[in-house]
Design a protein around this motif. Structure first.
Motif, PDB file in Angstrom:
ATOM      1  N   LEU A 276     -45.659  10.621 106.783  1.00 20.12           N
ATOM      2  CA  LEU A 276     -46.679  10.890 107.796  1.00 20.12           C
ATOM      3  C   LEU A 276     -47.748   9.810 107.699  1.00 20.12           C
ATOM      4  N   TRP A 277     -48.083   9.233 108.848  1.00 17.88           N
ATOM      5  CA  TRP A 277     -49.149   8.248 108.930  1.00 17.88           C
ATOM      6  C   TRP A 277     -50.257   8.803 109.812  1.00 17.88           C
ATOM      7  N   VAL A 278     -51.503   8.534 109.418  1.00 15.12           N
ATOM      8  CA  VAL A 278     -52.664   8.981 110.191  1.00 15.12           C
ATOM      9  C   VAL A 278     -53.591   7.784 110.362  1.00 15.12           C
ATOM     10  N   ARG A 279     -53.758   7.346 111.598  1.00 13.93           N
ATOM     11  CA  ARG A 279     -54.695   6.239 111.858  1.00 13.93           C
ATOM     12  C   ARG A 279     -56.105   6.724 111.616  1.00 13.93           C
TER      13      ARG A 279
ATOM     14  N   ILE B 270     -55.455  -2.440 111.279  1.00 15.67           N
ATOM     15  CA  ILE B 270     -55.414  -1.009 111.552  1.00 15.67           C
ATOM     16  C   ILE B 270     -55.319  -0.329 110.197  1.00 15.67           C
ATOM     17  N   ARG B 271     -56.136   0.683 109.986  1.00 13.08           N
ATOM     18  CA  ARG B 271     -56.117   1.407 108.713  1.00 13.08           C
ATOM     19  C   ARG B 271     -55.443   2.754 108.935  1.00 13.08           C
ATOM     20  N   GLU B 272     -54.582   3.115 107.990  1.00 13.81           N
ATOM     21  CA  GLU B 272     -53.861   4.381 108.058  1.00 13.81           C
ATOM     22  C   GLU B 272     -53.827   5.043 106.698  1.00 13.81           C
ATOM     23  N   ALA B 273     -53.918   6.357 106.710  1.00 10.37           N
ATOM     24  CA  ALA B 273     -53.608   7.139 105.519  1.00 10.37           C
ATOM     25  C   ALA B 273     -52.124   7.465 105.629  1.00 10.37           C
TER      26      ALA B 273
ATOM     27  N   ASP C 207     -47.982  10.416  96.786  1.00 12.08           N
ATOM     28  CA  ASP C 207     -48.173   9.000  97.053  1.00 12.08           C
ATOM     29  C   ASP C 207     -49.143   8.791  98.220  1.00 12.08           C
ATOM     30  N   VAL C 208     -50.187   9.610  98.267  1.00 15.00           N
ATOM     31  CA  VAL C 208     -51.173   9.531  99.345  1.00 15.00           C
ATOM     32  C   VAL C 208     -52.093   8.334  99.079  1.00 15.00           C
ATOM     33  N   HIS C 209     -52.243   7.511 100.109  1.00 10.89           N
ATOM     34  CA  HIS C 209     -53.129   6.354 100.013  1.00 10.89           C
ATOM     35  C   HIS C 209     -53.440   5.848 101.413  1.00 10.89           C
TER      36      HIS C 209
END
Length: 185
Positions: A153-156, A11-14, A177-179
């Motif tokens: 905050l996590w965003v799939r 699963i990828r998340e920002a 620290d956005v990644h």
């Protein structure tokens, strides 16, 4: 920013950390208007619950932002919290008024009508007290995370296009620290 390939078992998340609830809310609003679903957005569970699961005190939210075992929760809009407060007050006011109507309708005199007013008033007071409790709980939830370094905050994301858009929107609203990271599915 890390954006490696995506696998079927991942699963990828920002992810980003915000220094204020206002910036967090603005980012979420922007994500929602750009096609992200509310179900794809999550925030950190209360710090006390996270610490209980970790088995130790949390020093910084940055230490857990990429941990697949960290406790998160679905994002609840601020408007929903306000709706809950209103519903609590309104429901208890209604219960008090209904009890008053029953007393008056059952042949009660002036004393019964006054009792009904008192019940309605205390129902309102209880509703207001519960609404304040909801507000305090939310304020404590926010303060607990800010004390640990910020609001996570996590965003799939579904694909690379989503990853780029999510990173852009988090960054525009002052997240640091956005990644993007990959987690086991």
């Amino acid at each position: 920013m890390s954006m490696g390939g995506s696998g079927a078992s991942q699963i990828r998340e920002a992810v980003g950390i915000f220094d204020s609830e206002e910036h967090l809310q603005a980012a979420i609003d922007d994500l929602l208007t750009h096609g992200f679903d509310r179900a794809e957005i999550s925030v950190l569970a209360p710090v006390s619950a996270v610490e209980e699961k970790l088995g130790h005190r949390l020093r910084s939210v940055a230490d857990i932002e990429d941990d697949p075992e960290v406790m998160s929760k679905a994002y609840i809009p601020v408007e929903t919290i306000g709706d809950a407060e209103g519903a609590v007050i309104g429901s208890l006011l209604y219960v008090g008024a209904f009890a008053g109507i029953v007393l008056v309708a059952s042949g009660g005199a002036l004393a019964a009508a006054l009792a009904a007013l008192a019940l309605g008033g205390s129902g309102t007071a209880i509703g207001i007290a519960l609404a304040r409790f909801i507000q305090k709980h939310h304020a404590d939830y926010i303060a607990g995370q800010l004390e640990k370094g910020g609001l996570l905050l996590w965003v799939r994301t579904r694909d690379e296009k989503d990853e780029i858009k999510a990173i852009e929107l988090l960054s525009v609203h002052s997240a640091h620290d956005v990644h993007v990271h990959a987690l086991p599915a």
